[in-house]
Design a protein around this motif. Structure first.
Motif, PDB file in Angstrom:
ATOM      1  N   VAL A 521       0.866  -1.181   0.000  1.00 25.98           N
ATOM      2  CA  VAL A 521       0.000   0.000   0.000  1.00 25.98           C
ATOM      3  C   VAL A 521       0.898   1.226   0.000  1.00 25.98           C
ATOM      4  CG1 VAL A 521      -1.806   1.294   1.191  1.00 25.98           C
ATOM      5  CG2 VAL A 521      -1.787  -1.208   1.315  1.00 25.98           C
ATOM      6  N   SER A 522       0.677   2.122  -0.965  1.00 24.61           N
ATOM      7  CA  SER A 522       1.513   3.317  -1.081  1.00 24.61           C
ATOM      8  C   SER A 522       0.654   4.566  -0.980  1.00 24.61           C
ATOM      9  CB  SER A 522       2.264   3.316  -2.416  1.00 24.61           C
ATOM     10  OG  SER A 522       3.004   4.508  -2.581  1.00 24.61           O
ATOM     11  N   GLN A 523       1.175   5.574  -0.259  1.00 28.95           N
ATOM     12  CA  GLN A 523       0.531   6.885  -0.193  1.00 28.95           C
ATOM     13  C   GLN A 523       1.200   7.793  -1.229  1.00 28.95           C
ATOM     14  OE1 GLN A 523      -0.121   8.189   4.087  1.00 28.95           O
ATOM     15  NE2 GLN A 523       1.360   6.541   4.409  1.00 28.95           N
ATOM     16  N   THR A 524       0.388   8.485  -1.996  1.00 32.56           N
ATOM     17  CA  THR A 524       0.932   9.273  -3.100  1.00 32.56           C
ATOM     18  C   THR A 524       0.030  10.462  -3.380  1.00 32.56           C
ATOM     19  OG1 THR A 524       1.479   9.182  -5.466  1.00 32.56           O
ATOM     20  CG2 THR A 524      -0.261   7.737  -4.705  1.00 32.56           C
ATOM     21  N   ASN A 525       0.575  11.479  -4.045  1.00 28.35           N
ATOM     22  CA  ASN A 525      -0.262  12.618  -4.440  1.00 28.35           C
ATOM     23  C   ASN A 525      -0.581  12.579  -5.933  1.00 28.35           C
ATOM     24  OD1 ASN A 525       2.117  13.393  -5.665  1.00 28.35           O
ATOM     25  ND2 ASN A 525       1.987  15.523  -4.986  1.00 28.35           N
ATOM     26  N   GLY A 526      -0.518  11.432  -6.493  1.00 29.43           N
ATOM     27  CA  GLY A 526      -0.855  11.188  -7.893  1.00 29.43           C
ATOM     28  C   GLY A 526      -0.600   9.724  -8.167  1.00 29.43           C
ATOM     29  N   TYR A 560       6.915   2.833  -0.256  1.00 22.06           N
ATOM     30  CA  TYR A 560       6.222   1.655  -0.798  1.00 22.06           C
ATOM     31  C   TYR A 560       5.851   1.823  -2.282  1.00 22.06           C
ATOM     32  CZ  TYR A 560       5.610   0.595   4.165  1.00 22.06           C
ATOM     33  OH  TYR A 560       5.812   0.336   5.496  1.00 22.06           O
ATOM     34  N   SER A 561       6.195   2.951  -2.864  1.00 23.32           N
ATOM     35  CA  SER A 561       5.713   3.284  -4.203  1.00 23.32           C
ATOM     36  C   SER A 561       6.149   2.259  -5.254  1.00 23.32           C
ATOM     37  CB  SER A 561       6.193   4.678  -4.605  1.00 23.32           C
ATOM     38  OG  SER A 561       5.755   5.007  -5.896  1.00 23.32           O
ATOM     39  N   LEU A 562       7.433   1.988  -5.354  1.00 23.23           N
ATOM     40  CA  LEU A 562       7.930   1.086  -6.389  1.00 23.23           C
ATOM     41  C   LEU A 562       7.400  -0.328  -6.192  1.00 23.23           C
ATOM     42  CD1 LEU A 562      11.626   2.149  -7.080  1.00 23.23           C
ATOM     43  CD2 LEU A 562       9.483   3.168  -7.847  1.00 23.23           C
ATOM     44  N   LYS A 563       7.321  -0.761  -4.936  1.00 19.91           N
ATOM     45  CA  LYS A 563       6.820  -2.106  -4.663  1.00 19.91           C
ATOM     46  C   LYS A 563       5.353  -2.219  -5.058  1.00 19.91           C
ATOM     47  CE  LYS A 563       6.300  -5.592  -1.024  1.00 19.91           C
ATOM     48  NZ  LYS A 563       6.422  -5.879   0.425  1.00 19.91           N
ATOM     49  N   PHE A 642       1.615  13.103   5.078  1.00 21.94           N
ATOM     50  CA  PHE A 642       0.331  12.676   4.528  1.00 21.94           C
ATOM     51  C   PHE A 642      -0.552  13.857   4.128  1.00 21.94           C
ATOM     52  CE2 PHE A 642      -0.032  12.678   9.192  1.00 21.94           C
ATOM     53  CZ  PHE A 642      -1.054  13.603   9.374  1.00 21.94           C
ATOM     54  N   ASN A 643      -0.250  15.054   4.644  1.00 25.16           N
ATOM     55  CA  ASN A 643      -1.058  16.228   4.282  1.00 25.16           C
ATOM     56  C   ASN A 643      -0.945  16.580   2.801  1.00 25.16           C
ATOM     57  OD1 ASN A 643      -2.275  17.007   6.812  1.00 25.16           O
ATOM     58  ND2 ASN A 643      -0.197  17.490   7.517  1.00 25.16           N
ATOM     59  N   HIS A 647      -3.966  10.069  -2.689  1.00 24.31           N
ATOM     60  CA  HIS A 647      -4.371   8.746  -3.176  1.00 24.31           C
ATOM     61  C   HIS A 647      -3.650   7.645  -2.393  1.00 24.31           C
ATOM     62  CE1 HIS A 647      -5.678  11.052  -6.738  1.00 24.31           C
ATOM     63  NE2 HIS A 647      -6.549  10.081  -6.887  1.00 24.31           N
ATOM     64  N   LEU A 648      -4.322   6.522  -2.293  1.00 21.70           N
ATOM     65  CA  LEU A 648      -3.704   5.275  -1.849  1.00 21.70           C
ATOM     66  C   LEU A 648      -3.689   4.313  -3.027  1.00 21.70           C
ATOM     67  CD1 LEU A 648      -5.341   4.564   1.653  1.00 21.70           C
ATOM     68  CD2 LEU A 648      -2.970   5.234   1.216  1.00 21.70           C
ATOM     69  N   ILE A 649      -2.541   3.684  -3.270  1.00 23.32           N
ATOM     70  CA  ILE A 649      -2.427   2.642  -4.293  1.00 23.32           C
ATOM     71  C   ILE A 649      -2.301   1.314  -3.557  1.00 23.32           C
ATOM     72  CG2 ILE A 649      -1.180   1.816  -6.312  1.00 23.32           C
ATOM     73  CD1 ILE A 649      -2.364   4.611  -6.662  1.00 23.32           C
ATOM     74  N   VAL A 650      -3.245   0.426  -3.785  1.00 22.11           N
ATOM     75  CA  VAL A 650      -3.271  -0.866  -3.091  1.00 22.11           C
ATOM     76  C   VAL A 650      -2.987  -1.966  -4.104  1.00 22.11           C
ATOM     77  CG1 VAL A 650      -4.643  -2.457  -1.709  1.00 22.11           C
ATOM     78  CG2 VAL A 650      -4.950   0.018  -1.437  1.00 22.11           C
ATOM     79  N   ARG A 651      -1.917  -2.729  -3.848  1.00 23.87           N
ATOM     80  CA  ARG A 651      -1.564  -3.841  -4.734  1.00 23.87           C
ATOM     81  C   ARG A 651      -2.172  -5.122  -4.157  1.00 23.87           C
ATOM     82  NH1 ARG A 651       2.705  -4.662  -8.420  1.00 23.87           N
ATOM     83  NH2 ARG A 651       3.135  -6.871  -8.818  1.00 23.87           N
ATOM     84  N   ALA A 652      -3.107  -5.692  -4.895  1.00 28.19           N
ATOM     85  CA  ALA A 652      -3.782  -6.909  -4.436  1.00 28.19           C
ATOM     86  C   ALA A 652      -3.026  -8.142  -4.910  1.00 28.19           C
ATOM     87  CB  ALA A 652      -5.204  -6.947  -4.954  1.00 28.19           C
ATOM     88  N   SER A 653      -3.168  -9.218  -4.160  1.00 28.17           N
ATOM     89  CA  SER A 653      -2.529 -10.489  -4.542  1.00 28.17           C
ATOM     90  C   SER A 653      -3.585 -11.594  -4.600  1.00 28.17           C
ATOM     91  CB  SER A 653      -1.428 -10.851  -3.541  1.00 28.17           C
ATOM     92  OG  SER A 653      -1.937 -10.879  -2.215  1.00 28.17           O
TER      93      SER A 653
END
Length: 822
Positions: A521-526, A560-563, A642-643, A647-653
């Protein structure tokens, strides 16, 4: 008692009236007597007219955007062409001060207004009493917005509708959802988004009943000095921050080109030094508001414009389908020539002139065309939902209220009637009376060559369309399956739109990471694959400055972005916890900075705000934008705050999404019980880049099937004509011992030659057309010989199936009937 009537008495109709009545009766009698001929012609003409009419309505609908505004011809959008160290692009937007400065500097400008996206906040929670829901497509606008643009107000009054602070105008569907049957005017609502919780007073509700606009927004919020939007009003940058859609309304009879020539001096006066500092040049141009929706290729565009070349292709398809239907009529008419030859001979013997016969046959053509149009109109109404689904459009029959559409429909009838009926009329009227009475049905006009040419033409069109389907499908499949350099499958995107949620992002991310079917799970602004919204600014190495900066797109993310997205590193390391000041760059940015990607880690890069970034790794290039675009320099900046995330990017398995989503929603509700849980899939967002191309594919698929059907009817007519002309030859051959197989081969051979000729003509045309279409893609499929082989094979099979029916019917016929007059 008067035993005579004076000349001119009303009891005797004029001669021309009796003649027209006689022609009409003859035409009706012939159509009713030859039911198969009439039915096949009507099917072809009705189907062709249906396709042609829908496509024309679709194109008219696309060109109708923004024409409903008062003084629409005087309203222009200001667009910006930017050049910076080898990078050239044209934005649909400008910097914030451009439009108000034009109003101040030039008396030609009567009024200006601006529309600005809600940067960093794509979703807005609307709250009224106990009702709440998310809405998107919100715009900050000037108080003059509804002075420049014309909307139909279902509630409220456009005059001064945004004159007071914190006022808001809603689209009718949003207002109905929020207020139900209540009058929205004067009601206070809360909007909770990235700008915090703010109260707004509803002062107007609008709909699109006047016409469609490129300004597709559900919410129009006034920018307030000292309040929400105040930072946008105060922004005075001329070189950077090109996020404002700027509009000006000119005085009547103002020459926009003359005004446009004055804009470079204004740019230099107010922004020359700043642009020099950033090492860029700009050119401002005026774009007519009525041309916005049909101008593609601009960056930072509002809405989804349609390419004029796409509309041109549709008009071409419409014309070709209607032309195929006309050719079909010609072939079927001449195929029935022998049945009408004696009629022509008798009419000529009793005094009918050639002009009268031509008028009769043209009248039959117009009558059939009129009936075909009469059938096509209700069919269009019935098929409209299905056709709109194919084209992803919202074409409605209210366009038929436009008198120009009816003039166009009359034009279709006239042109179709003339095209379809002219050749049969001249061909049939040229029969010599004595010869046809004796049974010789030849005409002085050579028909065979032209008829075969028309069939070749039909199959050339069909082959081009079939080849187009195959190439477009191959390209779209290539796009769908091409490795982008990051993973799109099994990726969930969750938007974070409110401060309340941002404050709890770490808790939500930790809750999701505990799930066994979530691998990252990655926290991102895009996120990679989004349609726009990337930040960009110039960067350089030590010793450089803005003048030699390299423009790059970027987002901020965590360790966690690249993963999460499966992005590969070719050198250096990934982010680690609390890695402030670190950045990951792609290969393209390393190369543009003249860095060896293998040795780039450890390099410090700089930007115009005095910040420095430590390159800790180099990512293998990946296509974070549409495959129509080449890879651009890109950075991921480490940011644990986090401010700044949305977006949250969730990688499902797992492939069991319902079970996973149920667990994720339960975890979400445990932390945020009053906030709706909403998500989307990354692969679907990536595919949205190609909506127009997918629509084109659907349109060509559907209308190609129609073109093939009508072409097959034309070939059917030619086969019937050939069998009719050679019936005595076939009878003699059968008497002399020819078998059915040999006769079928004899009758089909000539037609299959026509398909081969059509294939030879269509292949280079298709190759050229598809190469032109593929030029829009930076990454494209190779056109291969098998694509045209499949198209040719399909055309061959279609022709074989169509002709064989008539050939077998003629081959098994009793030869006695063909020879009994000999």
């Amino acid at each position: 008692m008067q035993l005579w009537h004076p000349i001119g008495s009303d009891s005797v109709p004029p001669k021309h009236t009796r003649m027209l009545r006689n022609y009409f009766k003859t035409a009706i009698r012939f159509l009713l007597k030859n039911k198969t001929f009439s039915a096949v012609n009507l099917i072809g003409l009705a189907a062709g007219t249906l396709c042609c009419l829908y496509i024309v309505l679709y194109v008219v609908d696309q060109y109708s955007y923004d024409k409903h505004h008062n003084d629409a011809t005087e309203i222009y959008r200001v667009i910006t062409a930017v050049a910076q160290k080898g990078d050239h692009h044209t934005n649909a937007s400008t910097t914030p001060p451009v439009a108000p400065t034009m109003k101040k500097e030039f008396p030609e400008v009567v009024q200006f207004t601006r529309a600005i996206p809600t940067l960093g906040s794509s979703e807005h929670l609307l709250i009224y009493q106990n009702r709440s829901f998310y809405e998107n497509n919100a715009l900050f606008v000037d108080s003059t917005f509804f002075e420049v643009f014309t909307y139909h107000f279902t509630n409220g009054n456009p005059t001064g509708v945004l004159s007071l602070p914190n006022t808001i105008v809603l689209k009718k569907p949003v207002a109905d959802k929020l207020f139900g049957s209540e009058d929205p005017i004067g009601k206070t609502i809360v909007i909770d988004d990235g700008y915090g919780k703010n109260n707004f007073t509803v002062t107007g509700v609008v709909d699109e009943s006047l016409g469609k606009s490129h300004l597709q927004a559900n919410i129009y919020m006034k920018m307030n000095p000292g309040g929400i939007g105040s930072d946008l009003l105060a922004n005075n940058h001329w070189a950077i921050n090109n996020f404002t859609w700027s509009y000006v309304k000119l005085r009547p009879h103002t020459d926009p080109l003359q005004l446009q020539r004055k804009l470079p001096a204004m740019l230099e006066k107010y922004g020359g030094q700043e642009m020099k500092n950033f090492g860029l040049t700009k050119v401002l141009n005026l774009q007519p508001i009525t041309a916005i929706h049909t101008t593609a290729g601009l960056d930072i565009e509002l809405g989804q414009p349609v390419s004029p070349s796409f509309l041109g292709i549709l008009i071409l398809i419409a014309a070709l389908i209607q032309l195929i239907a006309c050719i079909n009529f010609m072939n079927l008419s001449t195929a029935r020539a022998s049945n009408r030859a004696k009629e022509v001979g008798v009419r000529k013997i009793v005094g009918a002139g050639r002009n009268g016969l031509i008028a009769q046959f043209l009248g039959e053509s117009f009558l059939l065309t009129l009936i075909g149009v009469a059938i096509a109109l209700p069919l269009l109404a019935a098929c409209l939902p299905w056709l709109n689904e194919i084209t992803h459009a919202s074409v409605s029959l209210h366009l038929l209220r436009d008198s120009s559409i009816w003039f166009m429909l009359i034009g279709i009838v006239v042109v179709t009637g003339l095209l379809a009926g002219s050749y049969p009329a001249f061909y049939l009227s040229a029969f010599q009376a004595i010869k046809v009475i004796k049974g010789n049905f030849t005409s002085q006009i050579s028909a065979a060559g032209l008829r075969r040419s028309l069939v070749v033409f039909q199959f050339v069109l069909s082959l081009v369309l079939i080849s187009g389907i195959i190439v477009i499908y191959s390209q779209l499949n290539y796009i769908k399956t091409k490795a982008l350099g990051f993973d799109t499958d099994q990726q969930l995107v969750i938007g974070i739109h409110q401060d309340e949620i941002r404050a709890k992002m770490p808790l939500i991310a930790a809750e999701f990471r505990r799930l066994s079917n979530v691998s990252a799970v990655s926290q991102t602004n895009g996120y990679h694959g989004q349609e726009g919204g990337y930040r960009d600014w110039g960067v350089w190495l030590s010793g450089g400055n803005q003048a030699n900066a390299i423009d790059q797109n970027n987002i901020s993310s965590d360790e966690y972005s690249l993963k999460a997205l499966g992005i590969r590193l070719i050198s250096g390391r990934d982010f680690h916890y609390q890695d402030s000041g670190s950045t990951l760059i792609n290969e393209t940015l390393a190369q543009r900075l003249h860095l060896d990607p293998a040795k780039a880690p450890g390099t410090i890069i700089y930007d115009g705000d005095g910040r420095t970034f430590n390159v800790v790794g180099v990512m293998k290039d990946f296509n974070y934008r549409s495959l129509k675009m080449a890879i651009h320099p890109f950075m991921i900046l480490y940011n644990a705050d986090f401010n700044n995330m949305d977006h949250l990017i969730v990688r499902a398995s797992t492939n069991d999404y319902p079970a996973l989503l149920q667990k994720m929603e339960a975890g979400w509700k445990k932390i945020l019980p009053s906030v709706p849980f909403e998500y989307s899939f990354l692969d679907q967002k990536v595919q949205s880049f190609y909506t127009a191309d997918i629509t084109l594919s659907h349109i060509i698929n559907s209308f190609t099937l129609m073109a093939i059907l009508i072409s097959s009817l034309g070939l059917f007519g030619l086969a019937a004509f050939s069998a009719e002309q050679r019936r005595k030859e076939i009878g003699i051959r059968k008497v002399l011992g020819a078998n059915t197989t040999g006769l079928v081969r004899l009758l089909t051979r000539d037609f299959l030659r026509l398909v081969v000729i059509a294939f030879c003509i269509a292949t280079p045309i298709s190759l050229w057309a598809m190469n032109k279409w593929l030029e829009a893609f930076a990454y494209r499929v190779d056109i291969s010989w098998w694509m045209f082989a499949i198209a040719g094979g399909l055309a061959f099979l279609i022709a074989m199936a169509t002709v064989s029916f008539q050939a077998i019917k003629a081959a098994v016929a009793n030869p006695v009937r063909a020879l009994r007059s000999e």
